[in-house]
Design a protein around this motif. Structure first.
Motif, PDB file in Angstrom:
ATOM      1  N   ALA A   1       0.844  -1.203   0.000  1.00 18.04           N
ATOM      2  CA  ALA A   1       0.000   0.000   0.000  1.00 18.04           C
ATOM      3  C   ALA A   1       0.879   1.253   0.000  1.00 18.04           C
ATOM      4  O   ALA A   1       2.063   1.196   0.332  1.00 18.04           O
ATOM      5  CB  ALA A   1      -0.896  -0.007   1.231  1.00 18.04           C
ATOM      6  N   HIS A   2       0.265   2.366  -0.393  1.00 21.20           N
ATOM      7  CA  HIS A   2       1.005   3.631  -0.364  1.00 21.20           C
ATOM      8  C   HIS A   2       0.163   4.708   0.314  1.00 21.20           C
ATOM      9  O   HIS A   2      -0.932   5.042  -0.146  1.00 21.20           O
ATOM     10  CB  HIS A   2       1.357   4.058  -1.790  1.00 21.20           C
ATOM     11  CG  HIS A   2       2.148   5.332  -1.862  1.00 21.20           C
ATOM     12  ND1 HIS A   2       3.214   5.605  -1.033  1.00 21.20           N
ATOM     13  CD2 HIS A   2       2.031   6.414  -2.670  1.00 21.20           C
ATOM     14  CE1 HIS A   2       3.715   6.795  -1.335  1.00 21.20           C
ATOM     15  NE2 HIS A   2       3.011   7.309  -2.315  1.00 21.20           N
ATOM     16  N   ILE A   3       0.673   5.211   1.429  1.00 23.80           N
ATOM     17  CA  ILE A   3       0.042   6.371   2.070  1.00 23.80           C
ATOM     18  C   ILE A   3       0.804   7.577   1.536  1.00 23.80           C
ATOM     19  O   ILE A   3       1.908   7.881   1.969  1.00 23.80           O
ATOM     20  CB  ILE A   3       0.140   6.280   3.606  1.00 23.80           C
ATOM     21  CG1 ILE A   3      -0.629   5.051   4.106  1.00 23.80           C
ATOM     22  CG2 ILE A   3      -0.395   7.559   4.250  1.00 23.80           C
ATOM     23  CD1 ILE A   3      -0.596   4.864   5.620  1.00 23.80           C
ATOM     24  N   GLY A   4       0.213   8.220   0.533  1.00 27.34           N
ATOM     25  CA  GLY A   4       0.935   9.271  -0.189  1.00 27.34           C
ATOM     26  C   GLY A   4       0.539  10.667   0.230  1.00 27.34           C
ATOM     27  O   GLY A   4      -0.395  10.877   1.003  1.00 27.34           O
ATOM     28  N   GLY A   5       1.291  11.659  -0.278  1.00 27.57           N
ATOM     29  CA  GLY A   5       0.939  13.064  -0.087  1.00 27.57           C
ATOM     30  C   GLY A   5      -0.037  13.466  -1.174  1.00 27.57           C
ATOM     31  O   GLY A   5      -0.460  12.631  -1.979  1.00 27.57           O
ATOM     32  N   TYR A   6      -0.391  14.734  -1.198  1.00 31.61           N
ATOM     33  CA  TYR A   6      -1.344  15.177  -2.212  1.00 31.61           C
ATOM     34  C   TYR A   6      -0.696  15.209  -3.592  1.00 31.61           C
ATOM     35  O   TYR A   6       0.398  15.743  -3.767  1.00 31.61           O
ATOM     36  CB  TYR A   6      -1.901  16.560  -1.873  1.00 31.61           C
ATOM     37  CG  TYR A   6      -2.797  16.528  -0.664  1.00 31.61           C
ATOM     38  CD1 TYR A   6      -3.995  15.820  -0.707  1.00 31.61           C
ATOM     39  CD2 TYR A   6      -2.443  17.185   0.508  1.00 31.61           C
ATOM     40  CE1 TYR A   6      -4.817  15.769   0.405  1.00 31.61           C
ATOM     41  CE2 TYR A   6      -3.263  17.138   1.620  1.00 31.61           C
ATOM     42  CZ  TYR A   6      -4.455  16.426   1.567  1.00 31.61           C
ATOM     43  OH  TYR A   6      -5.249  16.374   2.662  1.00 31.61           O
ATOM     44  N   LYS A   7      -1.415  14.664  -4.546  1.00 34.53           N
ATOM     45  CA  LYS A   7      -0.904  14.516  -5.906  1.00 34.53           C
ATOM     46  C   LYS A   7      -0.532  15.864  -6.524  1.00 34.53           C
ATOM     47  O   LYS A   7       0.340  15.951  -7.377  1.00 34.53           O
ATOM     48  CB  LYS A   7      -1.965  13.819  -6.751  1.00 34.53           C
ATOM     49  CG  LYS A   7      -1.394  12.950  -7.853  1.00 34.53           C
ATOM     50  CD  LYS A   7      -2.506  12.256  -8.616  1.00 34.53           C
ATOM     51  CE  LYS A   7      -2.846  10.909  -8.031  1.00 34.53           C
ATOM     52  NZ  LYS A   7      -3.959  10.244  -8.729  1.00 34.53           N
ATOM     53  N   ARG A   8      -1.209  16.945  -6.081  1.00 35.15           N
ATOM     54  CA  ARG A   8      -0.924  18.250  -6.683  1.00 35.15           C
ATOM     55  C   ARG A   8       0.484  18.747  -6.359  1.00 35.15           C
ATOM     56  O   ARG A   8       1.039  19.580  -7.063  1.00 35.15           O
ATOM     57  CB  ARG A   8      -1.966  19.277  -6.247  1.00 35.15           C
ATOM     58  CG  ARG A   8      -2.099  19.439  -4.748  1.00 35.15           C
ATOM     59  CD  ARG A   8      -3.075  20.571  -4.441  1.00 35.15           C
ATOM     60  NE  ARG A   8      -3.899  20.341  -3.277  1.00 35.15           N
ATOM     61  CZ  ARG A   8      -3.511  20.464  -2.016  1.00 35.15           C
ATOM     62  NH1 ARG A   8      -2.266  20.804  -1.748  1.00 35.15           N
ATOM     63  NH2 ARG A   8      -4.345  20.238  -1.019  1.00 35.15           N
ATOM     64  N   THR A   9       1.059  18.262  -5.257  1.00 38.94           N
ATOM     65  CA  THR A   9       2.447  18.616  -4.968  1.00 38.94           C
ATOM     66  C   THR A   9       3.332  17.710  -5.821  1.00 38.94           C
ATOM     67  O   THR A   9       3.210  16.494  -5.765  1.00 38.94           O
ATOM     68  CB  THR A   9       2.763  18.407  -3.479  1.00 38.94           C
ATOM     69  OG1 THR A   9       1.782  19.089  -2.713  1.00 38.94           O
ATOM     70  CG2 THR A   9       4.144  18.923  -3.138  1.00 38.94           C
ATOM     71  N   ARG A  10       4.201  18.322  -6.593  1.00 43.83           N
ATOM     72  CA  ARG A  10       4.946  17.588  -7.593  1.00 43.83           C
ATOM     73  C   ARG A  10       5.692  16.385  -7.028  1.00 43.83           C
ATOM     74  O   ARG A  10       5.617  15.266  -7.549  1.00 43.83           O
ATOM     75  CB  ARG A  10       5.942  18.511  -8.306  1.00 43.83           C
ATOM     76  CG  ARG A  10       6.344  18.063  -9.693  1.00 43.83           C
ATOM     77  CD  ARG A  10       7.299  19.062 -10.314  1.00 43.83           C
ATOM     78  NE  ARG A  10       8.367  19.405  -9.390  1.00 43.83           N
ATOM     79  CZ  ARG A  10       9.400  18.620  -9.136  1.00 43.83           C
ATOM     80  NH1 ARG A  10       9.514  17.474  -9.740  1.00 43.83           N
ATOM     81  NH2 ARG A  10      10.316  19.002  -8.272  1.00 43.83           N
TER      82      ARG A  10
END
Lengths: 343, 343
Positions: free
Chosen positions: B186-195
DNA sequence: TACCTTTGTTTAAACGTTTAAGCAAATATA
DNA sequence: TATATTTGCTTAAACGTTTAAACAAAGGTA
């Protein structure tokens, strides 16, 4: 190639008025007509006018800049203090310049020179550990620039100071440990020459006396309180003929080092040895077991330091009414020292 | 009451020479005799002369100040970058002004205005998470002031950038997890809008494909990556019909939150679920189990960012030769994901 | 009418430097 | 000896503001 910046004169030329009128209009001077003010603001907007701080500060003698010197910014305490200083000062039209001494006296002197050179209106500082020569700070005072110290201060300097009650914090800690049945309490302290660490040591020894505990020289050590220092000092304590049953460390990082050693040696915390740190850094609540520590009121310290500075600029008469604000620290009890709830 | 400061004129008066001569003497101008230079330096010392930055910067058009904008200073990454920027720039006679955006777009805009107002010679920045409107940064460019971004950048701005290879880092992580036998990552990611977070997400999905692992939508989440976010997202993942056997978290703080949840639920790490963070914050090495993470070369980034700025001041012709420096990140394998050595 | 106030502006100096241009004296060149 | 160059300084303007002082015009007062 370089765009040349719009000045007050450019605005004046467009409107065929004097630069002085523009300056006053921008400062909402009562002697300028509303018509002119509106026109000036409009043109300023159109030309993307950006006031030149250097010029206005030079002329007015007020830079509206405050220097902040901290040993380092990557600790939660200092970073929180800074954030709150900034918050208070921004509201009053001041901006801050942050410099880090990295605990180096030389770097601290350089920082002070830079800040004086930049013509800051005041300096809020927490001294480096190794600082003993106060001449750089005396220089600030001699220039008539408001100086406020926090956390790491110096009585001899005779300036405003905001900090917590280190002496009493030690009492709280010792009392807490005694209540948890500890009888042989060691102290991994900072260097006595730093006032706050000296106070913690004094508090520790006085509290031991108060509770009629033995004041054993080999249980009291001084160091720079790095993680490594914590490891080394803990190992030393463990190698004593009769090791302590509790260790009060004057800094969270060193407490972490001590914790690592205890875990490596499979010593039960807090049952065999209880551990208390100082500073309430976030990681104290992250490690296993979580470390009991002292909360230093960084928010309050930041706000008070900023306000102490603002007091100087508000009054023109510098009637040196010194502010010494000592806040009560708060002991945050966690697993590393709490035998009662861990039963 | 206020001491008035010594100026170049005061020195001139003492020696009965012109202020210009003093200025030149202090700058070691070749057209001033050694005799005069020595005399000037002596008198400057005696009168405790402190050059006025405001005046010299105004006149010369160079403030020798560089603005640094970071989301926050209380992370080891940013604090280390800052320290290295400072180190490089100090050597070249520049000082830095640090401002924190606190991840707020509004505060970021204010910071930019302050820095422009202060007439900084350049700005080195890492953008706030919530920043999408780039107009404040365009303003910097339009004033012809060198702008260098690091870590949190933006391709659209078309300015120098220093950062690590986020896309490839995700590949490293997924590969490492696969090698440790994980099949459902799984991936707990940051917001996609941040490059950078978008790149980490792209790297994650591409790596899954490469290793022929199922690309399950419910295993991929976005958040602000605070500790609390980490907790919430981890709980969500655990409540899935088939929970993951590995979680790659795009930030160390969120990884810590995830770790706490796993420990509370008594889930074995890394046996049942392996955990990887990002940023190599010091606490990843302090908690139990220690968290595998990605080292971001803060030292290198700081130095390179400072050098990128220096390139602009060295050349007068601004032939916009853009620097995009992408460093290889380094995976630091620790207990939280290393099944092999934990056997 | 003569005088005072208020309003809205301009003029000019100042803040502390830097720097281009000028110039006298000393030294070098022919 | 006359001319050119170098040395070592001075003069004065400039950077972009702020601000005290001056002042003209308009309005109010007696």
């Amino acid at each position: 190639m370089k765009k040349k910046k719009t000045t007050i004169k450019d605005i004046a030329n467009v409107l065929h008025i004097s630069a002085a009128a523009v300056s006053k209009a921008l400062h909402d001077d009562s002697r300028i007509s509303d018509k002119t003010k509106i026109a000036v603001r409009q043109v300023a907007e159109n030309l993307q006018y950006q006031p030149n701080h250097l010029a206005s500060a030079l002329r007015s003698g007020k830079s509206h800049l405050v220097g902040v010197i901290v040993p380092r910014t990557n600790s939660n305490f200092f970073s929180s203090v800074i954030q709150n200083i900034e918050e208070v000062l921004n509201k009053k039209g001041y901006n801050i310049i942050i410099t880090q001494s990295n605990e180096s006296y030389q770097k601290e002197c350089d920082s002070i020179d830079t800040l004086l050179y930049t013509q800051v209106d005041g300096i809020i500082a927490s001294m480096a550990n190794e600082t003993v020569d106060l001449s750089a700070y005396e220089k600030i005072k001699s220039k008539g620039i408001p100086l406020i110290l926090f956390d790491r201060g110096e009585n001899d300097l005779n300036v405003d100071y905001i900090g917590i009650d280190d002496y009493n914090s030690s009492h709280l800690i010792v009392e807490h440990l005694v209540n948890n049945g500890c009888k042989r309490i060691a102290h991994i302290g900072g260097y006595k020459r730093t006032r706050i660490f000296n106070n913690r040591i004094r508090g520790y020894t006085d509290a031991l006396k108060k509770h009629q505990l033995p004041l054993d020289e080999e249980l009291l050590t001084e160091s720079g309180l790095t993680i490594e220092d914590g490891r080394v000092k803990m190992l030393e304590l463990l190698s004593l003929a009769t090791p302590p049953d509790a260790v009060y460390v004057a800094g969270d990082h060193a407490a972490l080092g001590a914790l690592q050693v205890l875990k490596e040696k499979n010593i039960k915390i807090p049952e065999e040895i209880a551990l208390v740190g100082f500073g309430n850094e976030p990681f104290t609540d992250m490690v296993t077991p979580r470390i009991t520590s002292v909360h230093q009121h960084s928010v309050e310290i930041g706000k008070q330091a900023a306000n102490a500075f603002l007091k100087y600029v508000d009054r023109d008469t510098i009637d040196q009414q010194l502010n010494k604000i000592i806040l009560d620290a708060k002991l945050i009890v966690r697993d590393s020292s709490n035998k009662k709830t861990s039963l």
